[in-house]
Design an enzyme around this catalytic site. Sequence first.
Site, PDB file in Angstrom:
ATOM      1  N   SER A  53       0.807  -1.221   0.000  1.00  0.00           N
ATOM      2  CA  SER A  53       0.000   0.000   0.000  1.00  0.00           C
ATOM      3  C   SER A  53       0.842   1.273   0.000  1.00  0.00           C
ATOM      4  O   SER A  53       0.367   2.331  -0.413  1.00  0.00           O
ATOM      5  CB  SER A  53      -0.938   0.015   1.208  1.00  0.00           C
ATOM      6  OG  SER A  53      -0.195  -0.054   2.420  1.00  0.00           O
ATOM      7  N   ASP A 200      -3.858   7.464  10.029  1.00  0.00           N
ATOM      8  CA  ASP A 200      -3.439   6.158  10.540  1.00  0.00           C
ATOM      9  C   ASP A 200      -1.986   6.137  10.997  1.00  0.00           C
ATOM     10  O   ASP A 200      -1.515   5.148  11.557  1.00  0.00           O
ATOM     11  CB  ASP A 200      -3.674   5.061   9.499  1.00  0.00           C
ATOM     12  CG  ASP A 200      -2.869   5.258   8.213  1.00  0.00           C
ATOM     13  OD1 ASP A 200      -2.006   6.162   8.169  1.00  0.00           O
ATOM     14  OD2 ASP A 200      -3.114   4.496   7.252  1.00  0.00           O
ATOM     15  N   HIS A 203       0.502   5.727   6.509  1.00  0.00           N
ATOM     16  CA  HIS A 203       0.573   6.028   5.083  1.00  0.00           C
ATOM     17  C   HIS A 203       0.811   7.515   4.839  1.00  0.00           C
ATOM     18  O   HIS A 203       0.110   8.358   5.416  1.00  0.00           O
ATOM     19  CB  HIS A 203      -0.716   5.579   4.386  1.00  0.00           C
ATOM     20  CG  HIS A 203      -0.914   4.098   4.445  1.00  0.00           C
ATOM     21  ND1 HIS A 203      -1.642   3.483   5.434  1.00  0.00           N
ATOM     22  CD2 HIS A 203      -0.446   3.110   3.635  1.00  0.00           C
ATOM     23  CE1 HIS A 203      -1.634   2.172   5.234  1.00  0.00           C
ATOM     24  NE2 HIS A 203      -0.903   1.920   4.157  1.00  0.00           N
TER      25      HIS A 203
END
Length: 240
Positions: A53, A200, A203
């Site tokens: 990701s 979060d 990221h």
Amino acid sequence: MALSGCQKPSEPSTDNSIQNSTQTAEPQTTKSEQPATSTAQQAPLTILALGDSLTEGLGVDKDDNYPAQLEDRLHEMGYDNAKVINSGLSGETSTGLVNRLDWVSQTKPDITILTIGANDAIRGIDVATVEANIRTAVKRLQDNGSIVILGGMQIYDNLGSDYVKSFAAIYPRVAKDMNVTLIPFFLEGVGGDPELNQADAIHPTKEGYAIIVDNNILPVLKPKLEALKTADTDNKTENP
């Protein structure tokens, strides 16, 4: 500051889920796919951004992930023939990545930026397994004719100091043994900074990715691009 992984902790993936991810995940080209007319005489330059990701750009617009920003920066630098293919997959482990290597290798990349391992650490996967998978990926990419740049990863201390140290040591060891250029820590200057990461705390934001591209990737990538450019010029001289 280190990274704990690319998604919230979850149960380890089964073989079926890994297999499904290899079937559904397709490399995505970034927005600038058409070569500029000024580069009509230049050979196309394909860079494969391969990973999880952090590569896919979870949580940011498709034009703001690192592969898209890298392609834009390369065009600004005069590499109008460069195409950066985003083959990041959220939740990807090193095993899942190895399972889809044959498919992504069809892109025939001149250079591959490989960034993988964070999700393995979330699951506490044995370090030897992670390293073996990374070595397999590097070898198969090299055998396919791609120059590999390896993005180093680091993890939080909650897995125990022995695991943390062993995990961090994978990347420089593989780079040395397999003659691969290393980005010591892919998230250097960004990881742990709340201003450069999403809510979060894992990221990067658009701004975080811009720093990764300018400070962590390009200084390592540019010498490879110049070497390819020189080789292409020499080939044209020898074979007019």
